[in-house]
Design a protein around this motif. Structure first.
Motif, mmCIF file in Angstrom:
data_model
loop_
_atom_site.group_PDB
_atom_site.id
_atom_site.type_symbol
_atom_site.label_atom_id
_atom_site.label_comp_id
_atom_site.label_asym_id
_atom_site.label_seq_id
_atom_site.Cartn_x
_atom_site.Cartn_y
_atom_site.Cartn_z
ATOM 1 N N GLY A 9 86.995 110.909 39.176
ATOM 2 C CA GLY A 9 85.757 110.973 39.949
ATOM 3 C C GLY A 9 84.545 110.654 39.091
ATOM 4 N N SER A 174 77.172 109.696 59.823
ATOM 5 C CA SER A 174 78.258 110.398 59.140
ATOM 6 C C SER A 174 78.831 111.544 59.979
ATOM 7 C CB SER A 174 77.784 110.922 57.787
ATOM 8 O OG SER A 174 76.791 111.925 57.956
ATOM 9 N N ASN A 236 81.478 106.695 47.229
ATOM 10 C CA ASN A 236 81.896 107.661 48.238
ATOM 11 C C ASN A 236 83.191 108.362 47.847
ATOM 12 O OD1 ASN A 236 80.111 107.654 50.853
ATOM 13 N ND2 ASN A 236 80.125 105.583 50.088
ATOM 14 N N GLN A 237 84.047 107.665 47.114
ATOM 15 C CA GLN A 237 85.255 108.302 46.597
ATOM 16 C C GLN A 237 84.897 109.358 45.557
ATOM 17 O OE1 GLN A 237 88.435 107.748 47.684
ATOM 18 N NE2 GLN A 237 89.073 109.421 46.349
ATOM 19 N N GLU A 240 83.674 112.401 47.268
ATOM 20 C CA GLU A 240 84.794 113.155 47.849
ATOM 21 C C GLU A 240 85.497 114.004 46.789
ATOM 22 O OE1 GLU A 240 89.041 112.128 49.994
ATOM 23 O OE2 GLU A 240 87.339 110.792 50.345
ATOM 24 N N ILE A 241 85.600 113.491 45.559
ATOM 25 C CA ILE A 241 86.300 114.213 44.481
ATOM 26 C C ILE A 241 85.411 115.279 43.841
ATOM 27 C CG2 ILE A 241 87.360 113.974 42.195
ATOM 28 C CD1 ILE A 241 88.193 111.126 43.048
ATOM 29 N N THR A 247 77.967 114.327 41.805
ATOM 30 C CA THR A 247 77.945 112.865 41.796
ATOM 31 C C THR A 247 76.524 112.342 41.737
ATOM 32 O OG1 THR A 247 79.933 112.917 43.173
ATOM 33 C CG2 THR A 247 78.829 110.798 42.948
ATOM 34 N N GLU A 304 72.568 115.227 49.943
ATOM 35 C CA GLU A 304 73.611 114.937 50.914
ATOM 36 C C GLU A 304 73.352 113.605 51.602
ATOM 37 O OE1 GLU A 304 73.361 118.359 53.338
ATOM 38 O OE2 GLU A 304 74.683 119.575 52.103
ATOM 39 N N SER A 308 75.728 110.001 51.389
ATOM 40 C CA SER A 308 76.620 109.964 52.552
ATOM 41 C C SER A 308 77.275 108.599 52.670
ATOM 42 C CB SER A 308 75.834 110.248 53.824
ATOM 43 O OG SER A 308 75.313 111.550 53.808
#
Length: 308
Positions: A9, A174, A236-237, A240-241, A247, A304, A308
């Motif tokens: 990540g 989203s 975005n990956q 997610e991690i 991030t 956020e 997104s």
């Protein structure tokens, strides 16, 4: 979450920040051979094609009214944002553009305050003041080119505001739970659709001969495929991690990367005042995102929205 996944990540986030940090330099190089509108259209046509290759599936909306939100996202975050960014690069340094457009989360928080009922915290207000002071120093720190810097930096601020509008639209999109690649491609579609009248008005004509120059071709492929398509998926990956907050910390590295790249590749000069302005702006962004004891803050909202 295992350590390998966590490391992956971070690597994705680092890769994306490095690429996005150099896009301003790459655009500046291409703008020597083409107009801002020409660069805009060529770049996103490539990105749109790449997204179709990545996921050749049609997005089916559950409500046709959602098309309006996609259209708003495409118009604000693709057509106008990148048009203003490209225009600003013809007036001011790539480093200035990168630093100023990185203030977009501040505008996200302001718009979230008016339209989503989010609160503006004390750290946000302090951070906003620091960032504005930094931008002022950047604009007036360029020596004899103050007038051009002001024009370019004003366009940058407009672009940052438009990214705030885009982020509000993305927040709504989203919530529908559609695949990221498909929603991104739909947003690109509307962005390109709104570019077409602009291209016609400016007399845009395809110029294949421009791509015979290896430098132009490589920069266009870099912007259209790697920066537009691949990096969006990587980012975005990473979210997610690692989560949005961890991030998003890598966003603060983007202006620094641009500054280094602009000095090494474009040989741009950075005065002491501009360096202080860059530091103040980045400090303002960091301070504005600090959490307080409040359960829901505008700072958190901006993180956020922008990831997104």
């Amino acid at each position: 979450m295992n350590k390998k996944s966590h490391l992956f990540g971070h690597l994705l986030a680092i890769f994306t920040a490095l690429v996005w940090g150099t896009t301003f330099v790459s655009s500046k190089v291409l703008l020597k051979s083409c107009s801002p509108v020409e660069l805009l259209l060529n770049r996103f046509l490539l990105g749109y094609l790449a997204l179709w290759i990545m996921k050749p599936k049609v997005l089916k909306l559950t409500d046709r009214k959602q098309e309006l939100t996609f259209a708003l996202a495409g118009f604000s975050g693709i057509t106008l944002y990148y048009l203003f960014e490209n225009l600003s690069l013809t007036y001011t340094q790539a480093a200035n553009v990168s630093v100023i457009v990185s203030t977009a989360p501040l505008f996200v928080s302001i718009l979230a305050f008016f339209f989503l009922g989010e609160k503006l915290t004390r750290p946000f207000l302090f951070g906003f003041v620091f960032a504005i002071l930094g931008i002022i120093l950047l604009s007036f720190g360029g020596g004899s080119e103050v007038e051009m810097n002001l024009t370019g930096d004003t366009l940058c601020l407009a672009a940052a505001f438009l990214w705030g509008v885009y982020s509000i639209a993305i927040k709504k999109i989203s919530c529908h739970g559609y695949p990221v690649i498909l929603t991104t491609r739909r947003i690109f579609f509307y962005g390109i659709l709104f570019m077409i009248p602009l291209a016609a008005f400016t007399g845009y004509q395809p110029r294949p001969e421009m791509l015979t120059d290896p430098v132009n071709l490589l920069n266009l492929l870099f912007l259209g495929i790697i920066a537009c398509s691949i990096c969006f998926v990587c980012w975005n990956q990473a979210v997610e991690i690692l989560g949005a907050v961890k991030t998003s910390a890598y966003i603060y590295a983007i202006p620094v990367i641009t500054l280094a790249a602009s000095i090494l590749i474009l040989h741009e000069k950075v005065t002491p005042m501009m360096a202080v302005g860059t530091g103040l702006t980045i400090l303002g962004l960091i301070v504005s995102e600090q959490k307080t004891s409040e359960p829901k803050t505008a700072a958190r909202s901006s993180q956020e929205l922008t990831t997104s």
